[in-house]
Enzyme design. Structure first.
Site, mmCIF file in Angstrom:
data_model
loop_
_atom_site.group_PDB
_atom_site.id
_atom_site.type_symbol
_atom_site.label_atom_id
_atom_site.label_comp_id
_atom_site.label_asym_id
_atom_site.label_seq_id
_atom_site.Cartn_x
_atom_site.Cartn_y
_atom_site.Cartn_z
ATOM 1 N N GLU A 174 0.832 -1.209 0.000
ATOM 2 C CA GLU A 174 0.000 0.000 0.000
ATOM 3 C C GLU A 174 0.866 1.258 0.000
ATOM 4 O O GLU A 174 1.078 1.883 1.051
ATOM 5 C CB GLU A 174 -0.958 0.009 1.201
ATOM 6 C CG GLU A 174 -2.081 -1.001 1.097
ATOM 7 C CD GLU A 174 -3.091 -0.901 2.238
ATOM 8 O OE1 GLU A 174 -2.820 -0.169 3.217
ATOM 9 O OE2 GLU A 174 -4.142 -1.561 2.147
ATOM 10 N N GLU A 266 -6.679 -7.107 -1.249
ATOM 11 C CA GLU A 266 -7.064 -6.946 0.156
ATOM 12 C C GLU A 266 -8.378 -6.183 0.245
ATOM 13 O O GLU A 266 -8.547 -5.161 -0.415
ATOM 14 C CB GLU A 266 -5.975 -6.177 0.918
ATOM 15 C CG GLU A 266 -6.213 -6.052 2.415
ATOM 16 C CD GLU A 266 -5.078 -5.305 3.120
ATOM 17 O OE1 GLU A 266 -3.899 -5.597 2.837
ATOM 18 O OE2 GLU A 266 -5.378 -4.415 3.938
#
Length: 343
Positions: A174, A266
């Site tokens: 991320e 995710e």
């Protein structure tokens, strides 16, 4: 005598024995029957074809599965029993193995965490699952800050699993607080590292603003669409948490999936911290879109963390289960297990 009258004649006895044997052979399951196919035996080496993930036959596939939590905290949740349940009872296609870089992870002991990831990849592979090797960088959000460690980690893992046809490499979990060109530069450093050892594995590239295509920092998917990474056989990652990430995020995912290959590596049914109330209605809207576009997805996470996003009730891992069924699952676990099984 009574016993004498019950004695069969030799010929009749032989006939009865032959009939019994024939019946037994007919009723018994064939020992040579082929085992049920696993995801990997059914689909083989995956590749990116257009905007889709395709199997070795060229057919689009949608993988569904679970992500581990950080292995520095929850390795005890990844046992023979729990992985058997994920593959057999949950009927998952893929396990995402999350190796945190910071927060007590890889940078504290590279050999240990490489070995732990290696072991989990082997365990999942033995069960016929696909494996996402997740380089779980969070803070700092600039992936270039971990470039040297990333080179070392992916070199070591790719060498250990060279020749497998079930590995996907997620090279930056991320990214945040950095521009898309900076993330792209990192990807163009790391992808050749993987390709030099494993030329066929798909590589998954994180996007800006916690893999939101930049939406969480005021941008959108156009920056990736207009300036893609200079590499083939790659997909771009998108993460969402349904209670926090509403229509703007869903719309960005929908538009992006029409233009570039996307893998949702995710997501959660809760808020962006993976906690709080579940929003199953919004989650289902995302799942319906992903089913329609054949976007593969992985849910966060396969542990017994106290937060609502962890599928198991606290204490399940220390007690070594029970793993199968729903008795040890939180509401999010029951919900996501049903949707993995439905696939």
């Amino acid at each position: 005598m009574r016993t004498a009258r019950l004695q069969p004649r030799p010929a009749a006895s032989a006939t009865a024995l032959a009939a019994s044997l024939l019946l037994a052979l007919t009723a018994a399951p064939a020992s040579s029957a082929a085992p049920a196919p696993t995801p990997v035996s059914a689909h083989g080496q995956l590749t990116v074809c257009g905007t889709r993930l395709c199997d070795e036959h060229g057919s689009p596939v949608q993988l569904r599965g679970m992500s581990t939590h950080g292995t520095q905290w929850y390795a005890q949740c990844l046992t023979d029993g729990s992985l058997d349940a994920l593959a057999g009872d949950w009927r998952a296609d893929v396990l995402r193995v999350s190796t945190y870089v910071q927060e007590g992870g890889y940078e504290t002991d590279p050999e240990h965490f490489t070995g732990l990831a290696d072991s989990l990849i082997r365990e999942a592979s033995e069960r016929g699952l696909y494996v996402i090797v997740d380089w779980h960088m969070l803070d700092p959000g600039d992936p270039m800050a971990n470039l040297d460690n990333a080179r070392r980690f992916f070199t070591d893992i790719a060498r250990r699993h060279q020749g497998r046809d079930n590995i996907l490499y997620e090279i930056a979990n991320e990214p945040s607080g950095v521009s898309w060109p900076r993330i792209k530069e990192y990807a163009e450093h790391i992808i050749p590292v993987v390709r030099a050892i494993d030329p066929d594995a798909p590589v998954l590239v994180g996007t800006r603003a916690w893999s939101s295509f930049g939406v969480s920092e005021g941008a959108d998917e156009s920056e990736v669409v207009d300036d893609p990474v200079d590499a083939s056989n790659i997909m771009y990652t998108f993460h969402f948490y349904a209670a926090s990430h509403r229509d703007e995020y869903l719309a960005a995912l929908s538009r992006a999936a029409d233009r570039i290959p996307v893998f949702v590596t995710e997501f959660g049914t809760q808020n962006y911290a993976g906690e709080g109330a579940d929003d199953f209605a919004m989650s289902q809207r995302y799942l319906d879109l992903m089913a329609d576009r054949k976007i593969s997805w992985v849910n966060w996470n396969y542990s017994d963390d106290h937060r609502s996003g962890a599928v198991f009730e606290p204490g399940t891992c220390d007690d070594d289960g029970p793993w199968a069924g729903t008795s040890s699952l939180k509401p999010s676990g029951v919900w996501i297990r049903d949707r993995i099984r439905a696939g």
